[in-house]
Design an enzyme around this catalytic site. Structure first.
Site, PDB file in Angstrom:
ATOM      1  N   SER A  42      39.465  41.114  36.781  1.00 44.15           N
ATOM      2  CA  SER A  42      40.253  41.916  37.307  1.00 44.15           C
ATOM      3  C   SER A  42      40.644  41.519  38.674  1.00 44.15           C
ATOM      4  CB  SER A  42      39.557  43.557  36.990  1.00 44.15           C
ATOM      5  OG  SER A  42      39.720  44.053  35.982  1.00 44.15           O
ATOM      6  N   LYS A  89      39.098  43.287  45.867  1.00 39.85           N
ATOM      7  CA  LYS A  89      39.145  43.648  44.478  1.00 39.85           C
ATOM      8  C   LYS A  89      37.953  43.059  43.453  1.00 39.85           C
ATOM      9  CE  LYS A  89      40.903  45.259  40.742  1.00 39.85           C
ATOM     10  NZ  LYS A  89      39.783  45.648  40.366  1.00 39.85           N
ATOM     11  N   THR A  90      37.266  44.003  42.882  1.00 38.23           N
ATOM     12  CA  THR A  90      36.516  43.504  41.836  1.00 38.23           C
ATOM     13  C   THR A  90      36.906  42.977  40.643  1.00 38.23           C
ATOM     14  OG1 THR A  90      36.198  45.792  41.072  1.00 38.23           O
ATOM     15  CG2 THR A  90      34.681  45.090  42.889  1.00 38.23           C
ATOM     16  N   GLY A  91      35.671  42.387  39.991  1.00 43.62           N
ATOM     17  CA  GLY A  91      36.407  41.895  38.632  1.00 43.62           C
ATOM     18  C   GLY A  91      35.151  41.576  37.934  1.00 43.62           C
TER      19      GLY A  91
END
Length: 264
Positions: A50, A197-199
């Site tokens: 993501s 932003k995480t992923g």
């Protein structure tokens, strides 16, 4: 007695999986390029998961598909089969990025089309630029960044973010501005604000399919106070099964460390 306590603590860390993980941490100043921390293998590529929503946002705003922070508002459809209850509603760009709504990303790339999608990825020089998707499934338009063909290293993530903040990517200035405007924010001590932003996803097994026993987790972004900006990337690759989400562990641990790293 102190040595016994340390041994016990180390044993707890091993059991919790915090030690049993391959982790890269890269923290650098935007303006000077000075490296504040570099630890682990930061050259090895991994699925962006993501974190790829950041380049997708640039593409969407540049192409005119995304309009504002609140448009378009796309309704949820049963065929999306979202596992997350928070995704089963009408979604707009800001919560899409904040909550990592997979179906919204896929609706965006379908609207964009494969030719334009591939052209953007090439123009961004994003990682290995491979948008073919899962082998033999021809699903690159909707799955290339989801534990699939598209791969990027932490070093390359930092390079991409540097171009974003300097507005040097081959998209309109408005696309840069709107993407920056919808980035999730995290307050830090002493007036700093982190944007990140995480992923998350699963690492590949020996046959290339996702190994659901081993997660990976990203947290990438920057911290800002006044004119000073610090870029960061943390990637965790678990070496055993964990019950907590790897990207949340990457995010929370890095946010806890950042104040000491960026202190004036």
């Amino acid at each position: 007695m102190h040595a016994v306590r340390l041994a016990l603590l180390f044993g707890i860390l091993l059991v919790s999986g915090q030690v049993l993980a391959d982790t890269c941490t890269l923290v650098t100043e935007l303006e000077t390029g000075r490296i504040l921390k570099r630890e682990g293998d930061c050259e090895r590529r991994n699925s962006p998961a993501s974190t790829f929503k950041v380049p997708l946002s640039l593409m969407g705003y540049d192409a005119g598909i995304l309009k504002t922070e609140d448009e378009p508002a796309w309704p949820y459809k049963p065929e999306y089969k979202a596992w997350n209850e928070a995704w089963r509603k009408t979604i707009t760009p800001r919560p899409w990025l904040r909550d990592s709504v997979v179906w919204y990303s896929q609706a965006l790339t379908r609207e964009m089309g494969m030719e334009r999608f591939r052209r953007y990825v090439d123009a961004f020089q994003y990682g290995n630029r491979d948008v073919s998707g899962d082998k033999g499934k021809a699903n690159g338009l909707t799955h290339a960044w989801l534990s699939s063909s598209l791969q990027i290293s932490p070093v390359e993530q930092i390079g991409f973010l540097r171009k974003l903040l300097k507005r040097e990517l081959p998209v309109s200035r408005r696309a840069h501005d709107m993407t920056l405007a919808i980035m999730p924010t995290f307050p830090l001590p002493d007036g700093w604000i982190a944007y990140g932003k995480t992923g998350s996803g699963f690492q590949p097994s020996a046959n290339g399919s996702p190994d659901r026993e081993r997660q990976f987790g990203w947290f990438v972004g920057w911290a800002q106070k006044g004119e000073r900006r610090i870029l960061f990337a943390r990637l965790i690759r678990d070496e055993r099964k964990e019950t907590s989400v790897a990207s949340f562990r990457a995010r929370d641990s890095l946010l806890a460390e950042l104040p000491a790293l960026i202190a004036d």
